[in-house]
Design a protein around this motif. Structure first.
Motif, mmCIF file in Angstrom:
data_model
loop_
_atom_site.group_PDB
_atom_site.id
_atom_site.type_symbol
_atom_site.label_atom_id
_atom_site.label_comp_id
_atom_site.label_asym_id
_atom_site.label_seq_id
_atom_site.Cartn_x
_atom_site.Cartn_y
_atom_site.Cartn_z
ATOM 1 N N TYR A 177 -45.354 -10.434 3.905
ATOM 2 C CA TYR A 177 -44.583 -11.655 3.742
ATOM 3 C C TYR A 177 -44.880 -12.696 4.808
ATOM 4 O O TYR A 177 -44.491 -13.849 4.666
ATOM 5 C CB TYR A 177 -43.079 -11.337 3.776
ATOM 6 N N VAL B 161 -43.897 -16.827 3.248
ATOM 7 C CA VAL B 161 -42.503 -17.251 3.278
ATOM 8 C C VAL B 161 -42.434 -18.746 3.060
ATOM 9 O O VAL B 161 -42.864 -19.523 3.904
ATOM 10 C CB VAL B 161 -41.834 -16.891 4.618
ATOM 11 N N CYS C 115 -40.865 -22.328 5.565
ATOM 12 C CA CYS C 115 -40.778 -21.440 6.712
ATOM 13 C C CYS C 115 -40.448 -22.165 8.002
ATOM 14 O O CYS C 115 -40.188 -21.526 9.011
ATOM 15 C CB CYS C 115 -42.083 -20.661 6.886
ATOM 16 N N TRP D 57 -41.473 -18.356 10.748
ATOM 17 C CA TRP D 57 -41.777 -16.939 10.571
ATOM 18 C C TRP D 57 -43.130 -16.661 11.211
ATOM 19 O O TRP D 57 -44.059 -17.456 11.071
ATOM 20 C CB TRP D 57 -41.814 -16.574 9.089
ATOM 21 N N ASP E 178 -40.938 -8.800 8.515
ATOM 22 C CA ASP E 178 -41.143 -10.214 8.793
ATOM 23 C C ASP E 178 -40.403 -10.530 10.084
ATOM 24 O O ASP E 178 -39.288 -10.040 10.309
ATOM 25 C CB ASP E 178 -40.602 -11.077 7.653
ATOM 26 N N LEU F 35 -38.780 -13.346 12.496
ATOM 27 C CA LEU F 35 -38.228 -14.697 12.535
ATOM 28 C C LEU F 35 -38.162 -15.165 13.984
ATOM 29 O O LEU F 35 -37.696 -14.433 14.862
ATOM 30 C CB LEU F 35 -36.837 -14.679 11.902
ATOM 31 N N TYR G 245 -34.133 -17.133 3.141
ATOM 32 C CA TYR G 245 -35.008 -15.995 2.848
ATOM 33 C C TYR G 245 -34.405 -15.121 1.748
ATOM 34 O O TYR G 245 -35.095 -14.711 0.808
ATOM 35 C CB TYR G 245 -35.179 -15.205 4.151
ATOM 36 N N GLN H 241 -34.497 -16.879 -1.680
ATOM 37 C CA GLN H 241 -35.843 -16.945 -2.230
ATOM 38 C C GLN H 241 -36.271 -15.618 -2.837
ATOM 39 O O GLN H 241 -37.058 -15.581 -3.790
ATOM 40 C CB GLN H 241 -36.824 -17.377 -1.130
ATOM 41 N N ARG H 242 -35.746 -14.510 -2.313
ATOM 42 C CA ARG H 242 -36.122 -13.184 -2.802
ATOM 43 C C ARG H 242 -35.049 -12.541 -3.678
ATOM 44 O O ARG H 242 -35.155 -11.381 -4.042
ATOM 45 C CB ARG H 242 -36.416 -12.269 -1.603
#
Length: 270
Positions: free
Chosen positions: A5, A9, A12, A27, A72, A74, A151, A154-155
């Motif tokens: 990812y 992303v 981002c 990210w 991932d 951040l 995040y 989006q997923r």
């Protein structure tokens, strides 16, 4: 190896102004950026909090483990006097696919998460949260949480789980007082409660649990207060993390339970 990812992303990068400091949230997109996060983690956990990190960590100055390649990472940067952005905060995020490839969540080693089985396909795990000591005014955490909200949307993820740590540097009494003050109000329903694999031995608190009208006991870590104000729930009594010398409280936040005052900030118009 970076998480798959790290380069995919969307949206981002975001800018924030908190407490007079301009913050940028991104990210990690390369190994060097992950190493910077691990270096900050080592400074906070190994240096400031006295975690007993393994020999390779002490030699490299990096807090790294087997889960990092599947996560991932951040990052929050602030402007500095040198003109180079200064990394001031980080979280690592283990999404469902990464957890499958890693063989589970980090928290699986501390808790029996079987009661959460139905949630796992749309749940992520948060971990290794830390903030530079000069930037602990709440702005960095708010910036991180805003990015986490995007995040998840989006997923199409619904749930965050993780461990919130309480230092045991002064013994278990403070952790006991915090647990006793919080669980009557914030303990999740029995169907969600988990069991610690290595429970903290709770004793008699030597500090007040809380004033009768207070929401939190003295010494409750700010991050735990923030989670609970947002609508998070405690999933059970704390586990003992010997390596980090902490009492780890299992915590879960479902987006459906997000407190209204935080919903727009974290989720925008959704």
């Amino acid at each position: 190896m970076l998480s798959q990812y790290s380069h995919t992303v969307p949206d981002c990068t975001a800018g924030y102004a908190r407490g007079g400091a301009a913050l940028t949230v991104t990210w990690a997109g390369c190994e060097d950026e992950v190493r910077a996060a691990q270096r900050l983690r080592y400074r906070i956990f190994g240096g400031e909090l006295g975690a007993r990190l393994p020999g390779p960590a002490r030699e490299s100055g990096l807090d790294a483990d087997r889960f990092d390649p599947f996560c991932d990472h951040l990052l929050v940067h602030a402007a500095s006097a040198t003109g180079q952005p200064l990394l001031v905060g980080t979280y690592r995020v283990l999404a469902p696919d990464g957890a499958r490839r890693a063989g589970g969540f980090y928290s699986d080693a501390e808790f029996d998460l079987a009661p959460l089985r139905a949630l796992r396909p749309r749940a992520l795990e948060l971990g290794r949260s830390c903030v530079h000591p000069d930037y602990r005014n709440g702005g960095v955490i708010l910036a991180l949480w805003s990015a986490l909200g995007r995040y998840m949307l989006q997923r199409r993820l619904e749930t965050m789980i993780g461990c919130a740590s309480i230092s045991l540097a002064g013994g278990p009494e403070a952790a006991t007082a915090i647990w006793e003050s919080l669980h009557p109000r914030y303990l999740a329903a029995p169907c969600w409660q988990v069991r610690a694999r290595h429970p903290l031995e709770l004793g008699s608190p030597r500090v007040p649990t809380a004033e009768p009208t207070a929401r939190f006991a003295p010494d409750t870590p700010p991050l735990i207060k923030g989670y609970l104000r947002c609508g998070a729930m405690l999933l059970g009594p704390p586990a003992l993390d010997r390596a980090f010398n902490t009492a780890d409280l299992p915590i879960m936040l479902r987006l459906d339970d997000l407190a209204p005052r935080y919903r727009k900030h974290f989720l925008g118009q959704h």
